[in-house]
Design a protein around this motif. Structure first.
Motif, PDB file in Angstrom:
ATOM      1  N   ASP A 134      -4.269  -6.518  12.742  1.00  0.00           N
ATOM      2  CA  ASP A 134      -5.211  -5.781  11.910  1.00  0.00           C
ATOM      3  C   ASP A 134      -6.527  -5.477  12.635  1.00  0.00           C
ATOM      4  OD1 ASP A 134      -3.448  -5.877   9.783  1.00  0.00           O
ATOM      5  OD2 ASP A 134      -4.216  -7.797   9.091  1.00  0.00           O
TER       6      ASP A 134
ATOM      7  N   GLU B  72      -8.872   2.850   8.233  1.00  0.00           N
ATOM      8  CA  GLU B  72      -8.257   2.720   6.916  1.00  0.00           C
ATOM      9  C   GLU B  72      -9.354   2.562   5.853  1.00  0.00           C
ATOM     10  OE1 GLU B  72      -4.854   2.552   5.785  1.00  0.00           O
ATOM     11  OE2 GLU B  72      -4.639   3.589   7.696  1.00  0.00           O
TER      12      GLU B  72
ATOM     13  N   ASN C 207       5.442  -6.177   1.651  1.00  0.00           N
ATOM     14  CA  ASN C 207       5.426  -5.224   0.539  1.00  0.00           C
ATOM     15  C   ASN C 207       4.779  -3.909   0.958  1.00  0.00           C
ATOM     16  OD1 ASN C 207       2.679  -5.701   0.644  1.00  0.00           O
ATOM     17  ND2 ASN C 207       2.491  -6.474  -1.435  1.00  0.00           N
ATOM     18  N   ASN C 208       4.784  -2.956   0.043  1.00  0.00           N
ATOM     19  CA  ASN C 208       4.039  -1.710   0.213  1.00  0.00           C
ATOM     20  C   ASN C 208       2.599  -1.932  -0.234  1.00  0.00           C
ATOM     21  OD1 ASN C 208       5.918   0.574   1.002  1.00  0.00           O
ATOM     22  ND2 ASN C 208       7.052  -0.256  -0.733  1.00  0.00           N
ATOM     23  N   HIS C 209       1.648  -1.561   0.621  1.00  0.00           N
ATOM     24  CA  HIS C 209       0.242  -1.704   0.269  1.00  0.00           C
ATOM     25  C   HIS C 209      -0.093  -0.780  -0.894  1.00  0.00           C
ATOM     26  CE1 HIS C 209      -4.158  -1.365   0.612  1.00  0.00           C
ATOM     27  NE2 HIS C 209      -4.107  -2.531   1.221  1.00  0.00           N
TER      28      HIS C 209
ATOM     29  N   LYS D 171      -1.001   2.683  -0.154  1.00  0.00           N
ATOM     30  CA  LYS D 171       0.081   3.552   0.302  1.00  0.00           C
ATOM     31  C   LYS D 171       1.123   3.739  -0.801  1.00  0.00           C
ATOM     32  CE  LYS D 171      -1.559   3.906   4.518  1.00  0.00           C
ATOM     33  NZ  LYS D 171      -2.749   3.074   4.401  1.00  0.00           N
TER      34      LYS D 171
ATOM     35  N   GLN E 123       1.156  -6.842  -5.566  1.00  0.00           N
ATOM     36  CA  GLN E 123      -0.032  -7.065  -4.744  1.00  0.00           C
ATOM     37  C   GLN E 123      -0.632  -8.446  -5.037  1.00  0.00           C
ATOM     38  OE1 GLN E 123      -0.626  -4.520  -2.603  1.00  0.00           O
ATOM     39  NE2 GLN E 123       1.086  -3.500  -3.638  1.00  0.00           N
TER      40      GLN E 123
ATOM     41  N   ASN F 179       2.082  -5.768   5.139  1.00  0.00           N
ATOM     42  CA  ASN F 179       2.456  -4.489   4.528  1.00  0.00           C
ATOM     43  C   ASN F 179       3.390  -3.690   5.419  1.00  0.00           C
ATOM     44  OD1 ASN F 179      -0.954  -4.423   3.628  1.00  0.00           O
ATOM     45  ND2 ASN F 179       0.709  -4.862   2.207  1.00  0.00           N
TER      46      ASN F 179
ATOM     47  N   LYS G 179       7.495   1.457  -5.155  1.00  0.00           N
ATOM     48  CA  LYS G 179       6.149   2.019  -5.215  1.00  0.00           C
ATOM     49  C   LYS G 179       5.881   2.606  -6.601  1.00  0.00           C
ATOM     50  CE  LYS G 179       6.288   3.509  -0.355  1.00  0.00           C
ATOM     51  NZ  LYS G 179       6.241   4.681   0.543  1.00  0.00           N
TER      52      LYS G 179
END
Length: 884
Positions: free
Chosen positions: A84, A173, A555-557, A560, A567, A589, A621
């Motif tokens: 990150d 981001e 997971n999917n952020h 996004k 979450q 993510n 999502k």
């Protein structure tokens, strides 16, 4: 007096009419022609441009650089990992737990760290580090303050201004402390989402000295307002941010201020075991213990933290200056550390529809070092020129969680409360019936509903949902003593027992799976039951110890398109561990494609899975226009022997499961969760489905899901909607092929029509922009709420969403739409093309099309893809007689 130093931007300041003053050994602009108040307001409404090149910039390199920073700074530098990177607020502590300085640490490169320190402390900090480095080899300390200029752009329009001058690369981001590297004016520029104003949007740029003037001038040409030290101070004070020499350092009596007296310490100090025994750890630990107790109004440890820095507002006239005494009655309880009169913009309207006005006011605020047992909103007074001016301790002066603007918090404002009509009880009931009738006709006959998470159930489903079971209970569970027979804890449940068995059978048929749990009453509850069951399952060998949480989840952020319930801020929060390295929830993510942030980057995903070995992988999502890569992930897990549970939260696409979109169990999913009232046209409930059969090793996980459903999650599982869902399941299994193909065909036609009208449709044009029921349209940064409201005024109902580049829901620039409900009402490609043109007129030209929308809706009033009520007319009449 030695000659003052000048930054590379000195001539730019003179050119802009700056008033220069000595500051920390530098000749710096205190303000420009418009004055401090104007610069403060310009930053809050537009973008302020600050020269901060006078601050110190130190680079740490070498094999022991991280080890040194872990010892010499208060925060956990390892949190800025190679995945990150990022930045963090930190402090340079003494052994006594006070501050040599506060600073910001950045990691733009894998092999070095950049530390920004205060200008007046640059030499002192350098000497402090040199002394500590005597016990650390293989650490290189480089002063880059002269060759690397630094400017800051802060304010609601800063994003567009910085974007406009980037020649290559991308903005970081949309999250605080995110970093990127870009090209501006032919130079490599380090870009960070950091700043010292409290603005939710802001950037700091590290620029090679030779390019600094060019970058500055480009920002000014794009509308940035040069801001001097005066407004920089009022802005940080309004944000309650500390300044060394005021809120850090020594107090008015010459005593060192403990670091935890400043509430930013809770973000800037880490006690991670990865840090080891760092400088001042023992003193800071005592302060931290006192700090935590004080937050819960336990003042037993005040000796370790007798006073804290707190925001104060003044009710009377006057400006509180540093050193002014603060009183509680006749007792002195502290002193002002910083104070001034700040301007603020007024807002017209409420919530996300509140607009920034052209009117501004002023208020007197300050920060004060006061006794730790003073409570928020406690009445105090500040001595100003020999007079006691009423004051009050407050938790903050402004809030920044609703970008793109900061919001001043005025403590005489009062909470916003919605006014409601009220009369006699009978009159109120009659009014409710009338309004419900009007609302029903409006939504069902005049509006076109495009909200992808909503669906009108068929008449038969609605009728069954209000029959007698809607008033009843039917708690039940399997018991091993009875060979897994269901034991009901209420009588009169034979009908519900049969309904549930039939519903499970129909849902198994729909999914092609081994087991289904139907008692959960929402998609989020379904997810929560799975997360809870995962903990039950992984801790099944030891029931006496505190259960460990999931070590890692993928997971999917949410930025996004990921579901809120997947979450750490949502349902996952209490079930995932914290990563000791990052000190954040242990979630990784899915990476996305650079040119399509709505599609997962599969090769990068597989690398991360191999690196992190997650115990649970969550697909799904809430903004979904593409398939999820279930099959390649399952293949990789099996090849590598990685023991992970693959879950697909199909909430939005549950009604599209199968060959027309995606068949999750055939592709390798272990579990599927979802809502039964979106594309699946049932009642508002949830479902969990599983591929685990009784002979499978992981069947114990399925049994845990059943336990965590009841008694773990539900008691009354809403029996009326359960009956309705069974009828909807019959309808879905009967009509799904025609329905699903029509939904996907309509979505593609709608998306193409919107694009042809000139709207910016997200997704890949080669795929028709979408593979699901959803269509996403970008209407411009922070314009989503306004455009969605404008469409609603024209009887088009959709919802605004934060896109991948947006900082939050309030700054949404995207409309999320679904075609499933209107497909069910019979609308086809031609109707959606007409709708696209009407939407274009509203979005682009603000034309009133309400009547045209209502006329279009009048063509689509009868629900399709359901059983013909005429076939059941006699039985429906009998049922209606029992309901009236």
């Amino acid at each position: 007096m030695s000659e003052l130093k000048r930054t590379i931007l000195y001539d730019c300041h003179l050119k802009s009419g700056a008033q220069m003053v000595p500051f920390g050994g530098w000749d710096m602009p205190v303000m420009y022609g418009g004055g401090i108040l104007a610069e403060h307001l310009a930053t809050r409404k537009g973008a302020g441009l600050f020269d901060v090149s006078h601050m110190g910039r130190f680079v740490f390199r070498g094999s022991r650089a991280l080890e040194f920073l872990q010892y010499a700074l208060t925060n956990n530098a390892e949190a800025l990992d190679s995945l990150d990177r990022g930045a963090q607020y930190t402090l340079i502590p003494t052994t006594a737990g006070t501050a040599v300085d506060d600073a910001y640490l950045y990691r733009f490169e894998d092999d070095e760290y950049l530390l920004v320190v205060n200008a007046g402390n640059r030499d002192k900090d350098w000497q402090h580090f040199q002394e500590l480095l005597k016990t650390f080899d293989h650490v290189e300390l480089i002063d880059r303050s002269d060759d690397l200029a630094m400017v800051s752009v802060q304010g609601p329009t800063s994003r567009s201004m910085v974007s406009a001058i980037i020649a290559a690369g991308r903005l970081p981001e949309p999250a605080r402390n995110a970093l990127s590297t870009v090209s501006i004016a032919g130079a490599r520029v380090l870009l960070a989402r950091t700043g010292y104003t409290g603005e939710p949007l802001g950037f700091e740029l590290f620029i090679p000295r030779a390019a600094a003037v060019d970058v500055w001038e480009r920002l000014v040409e794009n509308g940035a307002t040069p801001v001097g030290l005066g407004a920089r101070d009022t802005l940080r004070l309004e944000a309650a941010l500390p300044l060394y020499g005021h809120e850090l350092g020594t107090d008015s009596d010459g005593h060192e201020i403990p670091i935890f007296a400043c509430q930013l310490a809770k973000f800037g100090v880490s006690f991670s075991p990865l840090k080891g025994d760092f400088m001042g750890r023992r003193s800071l630990a005592r302060q931290h213990d006192a700090f935590r107790k004080i937050l819960f109004r336990d003042f037993s440890a005040m000796a370790d933290l007798p006073r804290m820095i707190r925001p104060l507002v003044l009710a009377g006239r006057g400006i509180a200056r540093q050193g002014a005494k603060v009183f509680d009655g006749d007792r002195i309880v502290g002193t002002v550390t910083s104070g001034t009169m700040v301007p603020y913009w007024e807002f017209a309207g409420q919530s996300v529809h509140a607009d920034l006005s052209d009117t501004n006011q002023r208020r007197s605020i300050c920060l004060a070092y006061i006794d730790s047992d003073i409570l928020d909103e406690a009445p105090l007074s500040v001595e100003i020129r020999g007079k006691q001016v009423p004051a009050m301790a407050v938790p903050y002066h402004m809030r920044s969680e609703a970008p793109p603007y900061t919001r001043p918090i005025l403590y005489d404002h009062g909470r916003v409360r919605k006014a409601v009509e009220s009369d006699t009880t009978q009159a109120d009931a009659l009014r409710l019936l009338k309004k419900a009738t009007v609302n029903h006709r409006w939504r069902q006959q005049a509006c076109i509903n495009l909200i992808p998470s909503e669906m009108t159930a068929s008449p038969l489903v609605r009728m069954l949902s209000i029959t007698d079971p809607s008033f009843r209970y039917a708690e039940h569970r399997k018991l091993k003593a009875y060979y897994d027979a269901e034991v009901f804890y209420y009588q009169g449940c034979d009908f519900i027992d049969e309904v549930e068995a039939l519903l499970v059978k129909e849902m198994k048929r729909y999914f092609g799976c081994a087991e289904v749990e139907t008692r959960v009453i929402s998609g989020q509850m379904a997810n929560t039951a799975v997360y809870s069951a995962m903990l039950d399952y992984i801790n099944r060998a030891d029931r006496k110890c505190e259960p460990r949480r999931m070590r890692k989840v993928m997971n999917n952020h949410i930025g996004k398109g990921g579901h809120l319930s997947a979450q750490p801020m949502g349902a996952l929060r209490d079930f995932v561990a914290r990563d000791p390295a990052t000190e954040r929830p242990s979630v990784v993510n899915f990476p996305v494609l650079p040119d399509n942030p709505f599609r997962i980057d599969v090769p990068s995903t597989l690398k991360l899975i191999d690196q992190h070995r997650p115990e649970l992988i969550i697909f799904g999502k809430s903004m979904v226009i593409s398939k999820e890569p279930v099959a390649p992930v399952r293949t990789f897990l099996d090849q590598q022997g990685i023991d992970a549970v693959v879950m697909y939260d199909m909430a939005h696409v549950l009604g599209l499961a199968g060959p027309h979109f995606q068949d999750p169990f055939k592709e390798g999913a272990d579990l599927v969760t979802g809502s039964t009232h979106k594309t699946f046209f049932g009642t508002q409930r949830g479902v969990v489905a599983s591929r685990y059969a009784e002979a499978d090793e992981r069947y114990a996980l399925w049994e845990a899901i059943e336990r965590r459903t009841f008694p773990g999650s539900v008691s009354n599982h809403h029996l009326g909607t359960l009956v309705g869902l069974l009828l909807a399941a019959y309808e879905m299994n009967h009509f799904k092929d025609a329905y699903q193909s029509a939904v996907i065909s309509n979505a593609k036609a709608f998306a193409r029509a919107l694009a042809d009208c000139g709207l910016h449709v997200a997704g890949d044009p080669a795929e028709g922009y979408t593979e699901t029921h959803q269509v996403l349209v970008d209407v411009g940064y922070a314009k989503g709420p306004q455009i969605a409201w404008r469409l609603e005024a024209n009887n088009i109902i959709c919802n605004y969403q934060a896109g991948p580049e947006d900082e939050s829901f309030s700054a949404s620039g995207m409309l999320r739409m679904g075609v499933s409900e209107m497909t069910r009402f019979g609308m086809g490609p031609q109707g959606f093309q007409q709708l696209a043109q009407l939407m274009r007129d509203v979005v682009m030209d603000d034309i009133l099309v309400k009547e045209a929308v209502s006329r279009l809706r009048e063509q689509y009033l009868d629900i399709q893809y359901c059983f013909n009520a005429d076939v059941f007319e006699e039985q429906m009449r009998k049922l209606m007689e029992t309901l009236m």
